[in-house]
Every structure is written in structure tokens, then in C-alpha cells.
Design a protein around this motif. Structure first.
Motif, PDB file in Angstrom:
ATOM      1  N   LYS A 205      45.166  25.204  -1.023  1.00 41.73           N
ATOM      2  CA  LYS A 205      43.740  25.549  -0.947  1.00 41.73           C
ATOM      3  C   LYS A 205      43.413  26.744  -1.842  1.00 41.73           C
ATOM      4  O   LYS A 205      42.323  26.830  -2.404  1.00 41.73           O
ATOM      5  CB  LYS A 205      43.350  25.833   0.502  1.00 41.73           C
ATOM      6  CG  LYS A 205      43.278  24.570   1.333  1.00 41.73           C
ATOM      7  CD  LYS A 205      42.673  24.801   2.691  1.00 41.73           C
ATOM      8  CE  LYS A 205      42.561  23.473   3.443  1.00 41.73           C
ATOM      9  NZ  LYS A 205      42.007  23.635   4.798  1.00 41.73           N
ATOM     10  N   LEU A 206      44.369  27.667  -1.979  1.00 38.68           N
ATOM     11  CA  LEU A 206      44.162  28.777  -2.907  1.00 38.68           C
ATOM     12  C   LEU A 206      43.991  28.246  -4.327  1.00 38.68           C
ATOM     13  O   LEU A 206      43.162  28.736  -5.095  1.00 38.68           O
ATOM     14  CB  LEU A 206      45.348  29.744  -2.860  1.00 38.68           C
ATOM     15  CG  LEU A 206      45.449  30.673  -1.656  1.00 38.68           C
ATOM     16  CD1 LEU A 206      46.775  31.419  -1.664  1.00 38.68           C
ATOM     17  CD2 LEU A 206      44.292  31.660  -1.641  1.00 38.68           C
ATOM     18  N   ALA A 207      44.790  27.247  -4.681  1.00 41.45           N
ATOM     19  CA  ALA A 207      44.714  26.670  -6.020  1.00 41.45           C
ATOM     20  C   ALA A 207      43.392  25.930  -6.230  1.00 41.45           C
ATOM     21  O   ALA A 207      42.829  25.939  -7.326  1.00 41.45           O
ATOM     22  CB  ALA A 207      45.882  25.724  -6.246  1.00 41.45           C
ATOM     23  N   LYS A 208      42.889  25.311  -5.177  1.00 41.95           N
ATOM     24  CA  LYS A 208      41.679  24.489  -5.296  1.00 41.95           C
ATOM     25  C   LYS A 208      40.408  25.309  -5.192  1.00 41.95           C
ATOM     26  O   LYS A 208      39.445  25.079  -5.931  1.00 41.95           O
ATOM     27  CB  LYS A 208      41.697  23.406  -4.210  1.00 41.95           C
ATOM     28  CG  LYS A 208      40.591  22.375  -4.363  1.00 41.95           C
ATOM     29  CD  LYS A 208      40.753  21.265  -3.340  1.00 41.95           C
ATOM     30  CE  LYS A 208      39.656  20.205  -3.519  1.00 41.95           C
ATOM     31  NZ  LYS A 208      39.803  19.107  -2.523  1.00 41.95           N
ATOM     32  N   ARG A 242      51.923  20.696 -10.337  1.00 36.33           N
ATOM     33  CA  ARG A 242      52.226  20.901 -11.754  1.00 36.33           C
ATOM     34  C   ARG A 242      51.398  22.038 -12.357  1.00 36.33           C
ATOM     35  O   ARG A 242      51.896  22.817 -13.169  1.00 36.33           O
ATOM     36  CB  ARG A 242      51.947  19.603 -12.522  1.00 36.33           C
ATOM     37  CG  ARG A 242      52.276  19.688 -14.007  1.00 36.33           C
ATOM     38  CD  ARG A 242      51.990  18.367 -14.701  1.00 36.33           C
ATOM     39  NE  ARG A 242      52.804  17.299 -14.148  1.00 36.33           N
ATOM     40  CZ  ARG A 242      52.729  16.026 -14.571  1.00 36.33           C
ATOM     41  NH1 ARG A 242      51.852  15.696 -15.504  1.00 36.33           N
ATOM     42  NH2 ARG A 242      53.517  15.106 -14.035  1.00 36.33           N
ATOM     43  N   ASN A 243      50.136  22.144 -11.957  1.00 35.46           N
ATOM     44  CA  ASN A 243      49.290  23.181 -12.544  1.00 35.46           C
ATOM     45  C   ASN A 243      49.626  24.582 -12.039  1.00 35.46           C
ATOM     46  O   ASN A 243      49.199  25.581 -12.622  1.00 35.46           O
ATOM     47  CB  ASN A 243      47.811  22.873 -12.257  1.00 35.46           C
ATOM     48  CG  ASN A 243      47.500  22.896 -10.764  1.00 35.46           C
ATOM     49  OD1 ASN A 243      48.286  22.388  -9.957  1.00 35.46           O
ATOM     50  ND2 ASN A 243      46.377  23.464 -10.393  1.00 35.46           N
ATOM     51  N   LEU A 244      50.407  24.676 -10.940  1.00 39.80           N
ATOM     52  CA  LEU A 244      50.778  25.979 -10.399  1.00 39.80           C
ATOM     53  C   LEU A 244      52.106  26.496 -10.955  1.00 39.80           C
ATOM     54  O   LEU A 244      52.365  27.702 -10.923  1.00 39.80           O
ATOM     55  CB  LEU A 244      50.863  25.917  -8.872  1.00 39.80           C
ATOM     56  CG  LEU A 244      49.541  25.728  -8.122  1.00 39.80           C
ATOM     57  CD1 LEU A 244      49.795  25.648  -6.631  1.00 39.80           C
ATOM     58  CD2 LEU A 244      48.580  26.862  -8.436  1.00 39.80           C
ATOM     59  N   LYS A 245      52.929  25.619 -11.439  1.00 41.13           N
ATOM     60  CA  LYS A 245      54.255  26.039 -11.913  1.00 41.13           C
ATOM     61  C   LYS A 245      54.198  27.067 -13.043  1.00 41.13           C
ATOM     62  O   LYS A 245      54.963  28.043 -13.021  1.00 41.13           O
ATOM     63  CB  LYS A 245      55.072  24.814 -12.329  1.00 41.13           C
ATOM     64  CG  LYS A 245      55.598  24.031 -11.131  1.00 41.13           C
ATOM     65  CD  LYS A 245      56.516  22.885 -11.556  1.00 41.13           C
ATOM     66  CE  LYS A 245      57.078  22.177 -10.326  1.00 41.13           C
ATOM     67  NZ  LYS A 245      57.966  21.061 -10.677  1.00 41.13           N
ATOM     68  N   PRO A 246      53.310  26.908 -14.030  1.00 40.85           N
ATOM     69  CA  PRO A 246      53.231  27.952 -15.059  1.00 40.85           C
ATOM     70  C   PRO A 246      52.853  29.323 -14.497  1.00 40.85           C
ATOM     71  O   PRO A 246      53.329  30.347 -14.989  1.00 40.85           O
ATOM     72  CB  PRO A 246      52.148  27.430 -16.009  1.00 40.85           C
ATOM     73  CG  PRO A 246      52.149  25.954 -15.809  1.00 40.85           C
ATOM     74  CD  PRO A 246      52.457  25.758 -14.356  1.00 40.85           C
TER      75      PRO A 246
END
Length: 373
Positions: A205-208, A242-246
Motif C-alpha cells: 500500500k505504501l508503494a501504491k 519489481r518496481n520496488l526492487k530498485p
């Protein structure tokens, strides 16, 4: 009011003139219960005109008195509201200036609309906390409306009510579309409490919805990858979207280095080097020691052939050498690159490196130059 009076006056005039026009005197008789009014049309018309004028004057007098009273009351009320608003403004300015006792005093005298009272109590509670008045802060927080309690959860945490704070914010975080501010507050609370389990649950949810800054994300990853078990660290990294790994890569790399896992960490650092993130590589190696990073060192030296005067690359080489306990090479690099402009971030490590090499004079000189007096 004017139009009805004019209509009455015109009607009365017509009644007064009519007897002369038609040549008859005319007579009026009005009876109501035991009361009667009688007279000629002319006298009735004259009385109607007089009564209308009297009513109009009475209306104007009442209107004038009411206007004077209303204006006086408005001015008094306006002065009171201006004074209360000034108290609010002074309280907020005092908050910025860290004058916490004045914040409490001013906000106590600021009468605000209901929707703003919760904010006022929150500012006052924050001031009380900064003045070491936890009991006063709890008293003020209790006055915040129920629907706004989520926004002051971090203040409850500062009073020691950690569980209450977590309970308030976890409810908001579990909503399908959580409030962004409450989500940020929950994230900050979990980072402060080093609660990696709860953070892992809320990360999607933090990512979204969260839109965290890079610094805030690094705080999250530092907690998530603090675990000493390499298998757990790798599992948590692989489970990320995938978008959080970097975003998590640097913290993941540091965790691997701290646990002595060099192969994967070295691959990440080499990739960062090739992308030109020299300062990130340096920061990742600051707490590392007794590692084997020969491939990384070779990559740094190859890049230095193309950019021999690059301070960032030279610092990379120094820290790679220190991570491999090569204080001799690190000392040579620090002697070459360290100056007044860049020493604030590196002088302590350089001084320890010089001392390890027996260069006490150089180490002492750094301490004398950069230690705050």
C-alpha cells in the motif's frame, strides 16, 4: 415596505377625492364585535393617510435602532474573533520558533470552528510534549475529535502510548484506499518502532498510495533488511514487487555486506558504479570490513584510468580498500583526495585509517582541524 404604504396612500387619496367627484358626501361604518368606527369617507381617508405615515415612521425608527444595535454587536463580535484569530496565528508562529510555552498559552485562547479545534489541540499537545509535559499532552489529545484521532497517533507514541498509536493507524492502513497522510504516519511509527513484520504487510500500500521520498524509503528498507539471517534477507528482497526492487537495492546490498555475503553485494555495487552512482557505493561500504571485493576494486581502478582526478571515484577506491582492511592503500588515497571542501564527510574514517597505519601526526592534525570547538 414602501410599496404597500404608497398603495395605501393612493387608495386613501382616491377615497378622499371621490365624494367631490361624484357629488355625494359618502359614509363609512366599520363594526367589529362591540366596536364600531363610523365617519365620512374624507375623514376616513385622512386618518388612513395619517396612520400610514405613522406606521412608516415607526418602522424606520425600529429599523434604525435595530441597525445600531446590530452594528455594535457585530463590531464587538468582530473584535473578539480578530483577537482569537491573532491568538491562533501567534500560536502557529510560536510553533515554528519552538516557543512551546507560548504555543500552549495562545492556542488555549483561540476559539476556532469545530472542524479546526482538533488541529489546535494537536499543536498544543505537540508543544506540551516538547516541553516535557506528557500528562498535559495526553489531556489535550483526548479532546481531539474521534474522527481525527488517527492524525495524532504519532503524538500518542511520543507519550509512550505505542500500542494505542499503532492500533489507531493500523485501522487506516487496512482500508482498501487508505488516507495518504495516515499511511505516512503509520509508516513513520513502524520505522521508529523497528517493526519489520508490520512494515512488510503495509509495503504494497505504501508503494501504491504512499508516494514516499527516497529518504523515507531508505528508512523502510533499513528496518526490513535488519535481520541477521541471510536467507530471510534474500527472501524478503525477492518477494518485493519489481518496481520496488530498485528502491530497496542499496539497503539490501548493505545488509548483505554486513552479513559478509560479498558475491551478490559486489555485483550490485559494480552495477551502481557503471551507472555513475559513486557516492552511493561509498556510503554502502562505510561500515564494511574484512571483505573480499577484488572485482569491485578492479572496476574502480579501470574507471579511474578514464577519470583519474574524480574525487568521488577516489573515495570509492579508499572505501573499497578499507572494506578489505587495506589501510595502506586507503591512506594513500585519503592523502591525495582529502581537502577542506570534502573532509567533513570523511575525515573521521581517514583519521582512523591514518592511526592504523601509524601516521599519528596526520590523524591528530585531522582531529585538531575538524573537531568542533
Amino acid at each position: 415596505m414602501i410599496k404597500p404604504l404608497i398603495a395605501c396612500l393612493i387608495a386613501a387619496l382616491i377615497l378622499a377625492i371621490a365624494p367631490w367627484v361624484i357629488g355625494e358626501k359618502g359614509y363609512v361604518l366599520i363594526a367589529f364585535n362591540n366596536w364600531t368606527i363610523e365617519g365620512s369617507i374624507v375623514s376616513f381617508a385622512v386618518m388612513t393617510i395619517i396612520a400610514s405615515i405613522g406606521l412608516y415612521l415607526l418602522f424606520k425608527l425600529v429599523w434604525y435602532v435595530w441597525a445600531v444595535y446590530g452594528n455594535t454587536r457585530f463590531r464587538i463580535s468582530q473584535r473578539t474573533e480578530q483577537k482569537q484569530l491573532a491568538n491562533l496565528q501567534d500560536g502557529l508562529w510560536s510553533t515554528l520558533n519552538n516557543d512551546h510555552s507560548l504555543v500552549l498559552k495562545k492556542l488555549a485562547n483561540a476559539n476556532l470552528p469545530v472542524s479546526w479545534q482538533g488541529i489546535s489541540y494537536a499543536f498544543a499537545a505537540d508543544a506540551a510534549l516538547k516541553s516535557n509535559q506528557s500528562a498535559k499532552a495526553l489531556e489535550l489529545l483526548a479532546k481531539v475529535p474521534d474522527e481525527q484521532q488517527n492524525y495524532v497517533a504519532h503524538l500518542y507514541a511520543q507519550t509512550g502510548e505505542h500500542q494505542l498509536a499503532a492500533d489507531l493507524l493500523s485501522v487506516a492502513a487496512q482500508q482498501k484506499k487508505p488516507d495518504v497522510l495516515q499511511l505516512h504516519l503509520y509508516c513513520q511509527l513502524l520505522v521508529a518502532q523497528q517493526d519489520d513484520t508490520a512494515l512488510l504487510e503495509v509495503i504494497p500500500k505504501l508503494a501504491k498510495f504512499g508516494d514516499l521520498t527516497d529518504e523515507q524509503w531508505q528508512g523502510v528498507w533499513q528496518v526490513v533488511f535488519k535481520h541477521a539471517d541471510n536467507a530471510v534477507i534474500e527472501q524478503r528482497y525477492e518477494q518485493l514487487a519489481r518496481n520496488l526492487k530498485p528502491l530497496a537495492e542499496v539497503a539490501y546490498c548493505r545488509a548483505l555486506l554486513n552479513n559478509g555475503v560479498t558475491e551478490k553485494a559486489e555485483a550490485i555495487l559494480i552495477k551502481l558504479l557503471k551507472k555513475g552512482h559513486y557516492d552511493t557505493v561509498t556510503a554502502s561500504l562505510q561500515n564494511s570490513s574484512r571483505l573480499s571485493l577484488l572485482s569491485l576494486q578492479k572496476t574502480v581502478q579501470e574507471l579511474l584510468k578514464k577519470q583519474p582526478e574524480s574525487e568521488s571515484l577516489l573515495f570509492c577506491l579508499a572505501y573499497v580498500a578499507l572494506a578489505q582492511t587495506d589501510t595502506e592503500l586507503a591512506s594513500k588515497v585519503f592523502k591525495k583526495v582529502l581537502n577542506e571542501q570534502n573532509a567533513h564527510a570523511h575525515w573521521r574514517i581517514a583519521a582512523r585509517c591514518f592511526a592504523a597505519q601509524g601516521l599519528e601526526h596526520e590523524a591528530l592534525q585531522l582531529y585538531q582541524t575538524f573537531t568542533p570547538t
